[in-house]
Write a protein that holds these residues in place. Structure first.
Motif, PDB file in Angstrom:
ATOM      1  N   PRO A   1       0.804  -1.223   0.000  1.00 24.30           N
ATOM      2  CA  PRO A   1       0.000   0.000   0.000  1.00 24.30           C
ATOM      3  C   PRO A   1       0.838   1.275   0.000  1.00 24.30           C
ATOM      4  CG  PRO A   1      -0.892  -1.587   1.556  1.00 24.30           C
ATOM      5  CD  PRO A   1       0.415  -2.145   1.080  1.00 24.30           C
ATOM      6  N   PHE A   2       1.983   1.245   0.676  1.00 24.40           N
ATOM      7  CA  PHE A   2       2.828   2.437   0.719  1.00 24.40           C
ATOM      8  C   PHE A   2       3.275   2.828  -0.684  1.00 24.40           C
ATOM      9  CE2 PHE A   2       6.740   4.797   1.084  1.00 24.40           C
ATOM     10  CZ  PHE A   2       6.475   5.693   2.120  1.00 24.40           C
ATOM     11  N   HIS A   3       3.675   1.845  -1.501  1.00 26.60           N
ATOM     12  CA  HIS A   3       4.121   2.132  -2.856  1.00 26.60           C
ATOM     13  C   HIS A   3       2.955   2.519  -3.758  1.00 26.60           C
ATOM     14  CE1 HIS A   3       7.683  -0.739  -1.844  1.00 26.60           C
ATOM     15  NE2 HIS A   3       7.921   0.496  -1.455  1.00 26.60           N
ATOM     16  N   VAL A   4       1.823   1.846  -3.578  1.00 22.23           N
ATOM     17  CA  VAL A   4       0.644   2.158  -4.388  1.00 22.23           C
ATOM     18  C   VAL A   4       0.213   3.607  -4.182  1.00 22.23           C
ATOM     19  CG1 VAL A   4      -1.816   1.691  -4.672  1.00 22.23           C
ATOM     20  CG2 VAL A   4      -0.202  -0.214  -4.533  1.00 22.23           C
ATOM     21  N   GLN A   5       0.032   4.003  -2.915  1.00 20.36           N
ATOM     22  CA  GLN A   5      -0.445   5.356  -2.653  1.00 20.36           C
ATOM     23  C   GLN A   5       0.569   6.403  -3.096  1.00 20.36           C
ATOM     24  OE1 GLN A   5       0.658   7.763  -0.239  1.00 20.36           O
ATOM     25  NE2 GLN A   5       2.442   6.518   0.338  1.00 20.36           N
ATOM     26  N   ALA A   6       1.868   6.089  -2.996  1.00 19.35           N
ATOM     27  CA  ALA A   6       2.888   7.043  -3.411  1.00 19.35           C
ATOM     28  C   ALA A   6       2.849   7.264  -4.918  1.00 19.35           C
ATOM     29  CB  ALA A   6       4.273   6.557  -2.972  1.00 19.35           C
ATOM     30  N   ALA A   7       2.640   6.181  -5.689  1.00 18.70           N
ATOM     31  CA  ALA A   7       2.576   6.308  -7.143  1.00 18.70           C
ATOM     32  C   ALA A   7       1.372   7.145  -7.572  1.00 18.70           C
ATOM     33  CB  ALA A   7       2.517   4.919  -7.780  1.00 18.70           C
TER      34      ALA A   7
END
Length: 352
Positions: free
Chosen positions: A69-75
């Motif tokens: 989720p951290f990478h998803v939301q950052a993208a």
């Protein structure tokens, strides 16, 4: 109105064309094979298109199964920032057995479990987007601090599938939360609960205005049960369009039962010319059963041009399609309020 533009090399030109037609947003589906056998990256494709456009919304499909989720939301937050508030994301799941095996899941989880997990990804993403208060940065050079630590909040989430602690690494996106889309015309009933609880836009498959009205009422009821204002939900009807017909001549009046037919792939489809398509969309609009349409051109290069220069122009003349963008963000285009951060000093956010 939204339109799918595919994931090929011509994405940039198609997005610019859609903007000329003053469409609300474009989508790019995931999982298409690109050059050299590599899969296309919808977020990256639309990030490049952001530099070539100024107004239209940009909505990549993001598969959240087994994603961090951290990478998803950052993208998604980055896309919102580079587009100056025009980003959304269409949440998708993957039931691939081979993908599940790579992550030690054998067999793959059920569709219901995949969508429960997807709901947690959306929930965590919104919490991370809220973790920086609006006026957190930039820092104060006199103190050498990049941010005020009192305005960066710690997320501590423990769900059925995910456990996330920490805060986002970048400030809150321009829209607060980029627009969340769930396409239940593709995922079917398993995604309905997530759509009703978390989505801003839900794309549905219906073959008549009456069927669309039933689905809209069901989604609004589900949203209310989840504690949301049903008026905050936008319901769009999905339609695959083949505009190979004569582009300049209107055909005979279309009966409601003849306007939209089931395609071999199960999708709702229209075949004909852009004038006839305008007639179909006008009929559905008059029935007041959906908030708009999401159109997938069968041949993007041919059909999107006919959609923009034919159908959209006719709808503009009938005052059913805007002639210009009155706002700057995708939320503006869709008439959606900007979410208040759950950490705002004045109170809690829009959804818990």
């Amino acid at each position: 109105m939204g339109a799918e533009v595919g994931g090929g090399a011509s994405v940039g030109g198609l997005v610019r064309l859609a903007e000329q037609g003053v469409l609300d947003f474009v989508t790019v589906a995931g999982g298409e094979e690109g050059g050299g056998g590599r899969r296309s990256d919808p977020v990256g494709l639309l990030a490049r298109a952001a530099a070539e456009t100024s107004w239209i919304g940009l909505v990549p499909t993001v598969t959240v199964t087994r994603a961090e989720p951290f990478h998803v939301q950052a993208a998604v937050a980055t896309l919102d920032r580079v587009s100056r508030g025009r980003a959304g994301w269409s949440v998708a799941v993957s039931a691939s057995e081979s993908g599940a095996a790579l992550f030690g899941r054998e067999p793959a989880p059920s569709a219901d479990a995949l969508w429960r997990e997807a709901g947690e990804v959306v929930d965590v993403s919104t919490r991370l987007w809220d973790s920086w208060e609006e006026d957190t940065g930039p820092g104060d050079s006199s103190t050498g601090r990049f941010v005020d630590p009192d305005k960066v909040h710690h997320v501590d989430f423990a769900g059925e599938f995910l456990s996330v602690k920490g805060s986002a690494s970048v400030p809150r996106p321009p829209q607060g939360w980029p627009v969340t889309v769930v396409d239940v015309s593709v995922c079917g009933p398993d995604g309905l609960a997530v759509a009703a609880r978390y989505a801003d836009v839900v794309i549905v498959r219906a073959f008549s205005p009456g069927e669309a009205g039933v689905m809209r009422a069901d989604l609004r009821r589900r949203a209310a049960t989840a504690g949301r204002d049903p008026d905050s939900l936008r319901i769009l009807a999905a339609l695959t369009v083949d505009l190979a017909g004569e582009p300049h001549l209107d055909g005979p009046p279309l009966a409601e039962t003849d306007a939209v037919r089931m395609r071999q792939d199960g999708a709702a489809g229209y075949t004909g010319g852009p004038v006839g398509l305008a007639q179909v969309l006008t009929q559905w609009h008059a029935a007041d059963v959906v908030d708009g349409f999401h159109l997938t051109p069968l041949s993007p290069e041919r059909d999107l041009e006919r959609l923009v220069n034919g159908t959209a122009t006719l709808l503009q003349h009938r005052c059913l399609q805007r002639n210009f963008y009155a706002g700057a963000t995708l939320r503006d285009h869709l008439g959606l309020a900007r979410p208040v951060s759950r950490y705002a000093r004045s109170g809690a956010g829009r959804r818990s």
